[in-house]
Scaffold this motif. Structure first.
Motif, PDB file in Angstrom:
ATOM      1  N   TYR A   1      16.739  48.184  40.977  1.00  0.00           N
ATOM      2  CA  TYR A   1      16.627  46.840  40.433  1.00  0.00           C
ATOM      3  C   TYR A   1      15.149  46.448  40.392  1.00  0.00           C
ATOM      4  CZ  TYR A   1      21.638  46.578  41.410  1.00  0.00           C
ATOM      5  OH  TYR A   1      22.989  46.812  41.440  1.00  0.00           O
ATOM      6  N   LEU A   2      14.735  45.830  39.294  1.00  0.00           N
ATOM      7  CA  LEU A   2      13.337  45.447  39.098  1.00  0.00           C
ATOM      8  C   LEU A   2      13.222  43.940  39.016  1.00  0.00           C
ATOM      9  CD1 LEU A   2      10.374  46.305  38.350  1.00  0.00           C
ATOM     10  CD2 LEU A   2      11.100  46.122  35.965  1.00  0.00           C
ATOM     11  N   GLY A   3      12.436  43.364  39.950  1.00  0.00           N
ATOM     12  CA  GLY A   3      12.143  41.942  39.891  1.00  0.00           C
ATOM     13  C   GLY A   3      10.788  41.746  39.232  1.00  0.00           C
ATOM     14  N   GLY A   4       9.834  41.206  39.998  1.00  0.00           N
ATOM     15  CA  GLY A   4       8.499  41.019  39.446  1.00  0.00           C
ATOM     16  C   GLY A   4       7.707  42.298  39.315  1.00  0.00           C
ATOM     17  N   GLY A   5       8.137  43.355  40.026  1.00  0.00           N
ATOM     18  CA  GLY A   5       7.483  44.655  39.925  1.00  0.00           C
ATOM     19  C   GLY A   5       6.186  44.776  40.699  1.00  0.00           C
ATOM     20  N   THR A   6       5.884  43.802  41.555  1.00  0.00           N
ATOM     21  CA  THR A   6       4.589  43.826  42.243  1.00  0.00           C
ATOM     22  C   THR A   6       4.489  44.937  43.286  1.00  0.00           C
ATOM     23  OG1 THR A   6       5.376  42.150  43.811  1.00  0.00           O
ATOM     24  CG2 THR A   6       4.188  41.366  41.868  1.00  0.00           C
TER      25      THR A   6
END
Length: 327
Positions: free
Chosen positions: A25-30
């Protein structure tokens, strides 16, 4: 180049339908994008979950419910968060630059991985978190930033999140959904100590997705704060951090919640110190005794022995500050 597919999920149901082996799962990717660039994470599929709930809702019982995709900046700047949970707002602001806070999601912050240099360095270093059973070059290496509590012979890395330390002290709960249904987990039970499997960061089951974070109400008589000790004022992870909630009645500690960052593989709930303080006089001497008890089981390494005294002094300073704020 390692190929992968990308899907954007409109909601949790759509994200879960696409879950499976090799899916992240990818959120902001930080954090995840950095790990992919370093070839540490190699997902076959990314499911963008920034379409999940971003709401920050006040509950009828005085608590708060925060959507998993809420940005860190939105949480830190929310009026009710700043008023009722100032330690959470301060922890988020202390955690990263404004640009990163604008991108990072609450769920992504919870699931970020360690920033141990040996974990990131694949050129000639061994890391059990990266490759189980390969060894841990941090042990015997440069250990200034590593764990003094809860470490094992397989891993001495620390958890990097500031926000999670505050959430641990607040007795936050995490709502998740997965192939086997929905459940609610205490934030303190999400992350694992390394044991023999430091490659497994959390107690989430495969495919489970964080959907929301719940903050219980804090008594109006309580005071809270977050303090981070680091090498420089910005862009540095904690050497030691302390999140504290203190409630005092007639000079005695009615309730206290303490969590430490920068000292363990997970946000460290200071249960020994809390037990010693509850019901005791709210004095500096009591704070000193409780802090010493909490750190009595520390196992410092060659380069990080200073963290033991630093953690004790920071705990005492934070609790003393909260007492003074009540005066």
């Amino acid at each position: 180049m390692i190929p992968f597919t990308y899907h954007r999920a409109a909601n949790a149901d759509e994200a879960l339908r696409q879950a499976g082996n090799g899916v992240r799962y990818l959120g902001g990717g930080t954090n995840l994008v950095d790990l992919m660039r370093e070839n540490i994470e190699r997902p076959s599929t990314l499911i963008d979950v920034t379409g999940l709930d971003t709401g920050i809702v006040e509950q009828s019982d005085g608590g708060m419910l925060i959507g998993a995709a809420a940005r860190n900046t939105a949480v830190a700047e929310h009026r009710a968060i700043r008023e009722r949970y100032p330690l959470l707002s301060r922890a988020i602001v202390a955690g990263a630059s404004a640009q990163i806070r604008n991108m990072a999601t609450v769920a992504g912050n919870i699931l970020q991985r360690t920033r141990c240099l040996y974990f990131y360095d694949q050129d000639g270093t061994q890391c059990n978190k990266r490759i189980p059973g390969s060894g841990c070059d941090a042990i015997g290496g440069f250990t200034r930033n590593h764990a003094i509590l809860g470490a094992s012979d397989h891993c001495i890395a620390t958890h990097p999140s500031d926000m999670c330390v505050a959430l641990a002290a607040l007795d936050a709960a995490v709502y998740v959904r997965g192939p086997n249904g929905a459940r609610k987990i205490a934030l303190a039970d999400i992350h694992r100590l390394p044991g023999e499997r430091p490659d497994i960061d959390t107690n989430l089951q495969q495919g489970e997705l964080i959907t929301a974070i719940e903050l219980p109400a804090v008594p109006s008589t309580a005071r809270s704060t977050y303090r981070k000790v680091r090498d420089r004022a910005s862009y540095a992870f904690a050497l030691v951090s302390v999140a504290a909630v203190l409630d005092v009645e007639q000079g005695h500690v009615r309730d206290v919640r303490l969590a430490l960052g920068g000292v363990a593989h997970k946000p460290w709930r200071a249960a020994r110190a809390e037990a010693l303080l509850r019901g005791s006089p709210a004095t500096v001497d009591a704070f000193i005794k409780a802090a010493a008890e909490e750190l009595s089981h520390a196992r410092p390494l060659r380069d990080n022995g200073f963290k033991v005294e630093l953690a004790q002094r920071t705990m005492v300073a934070v609790l003393t500050q909260l007492m003074e704020d009540m005066a």
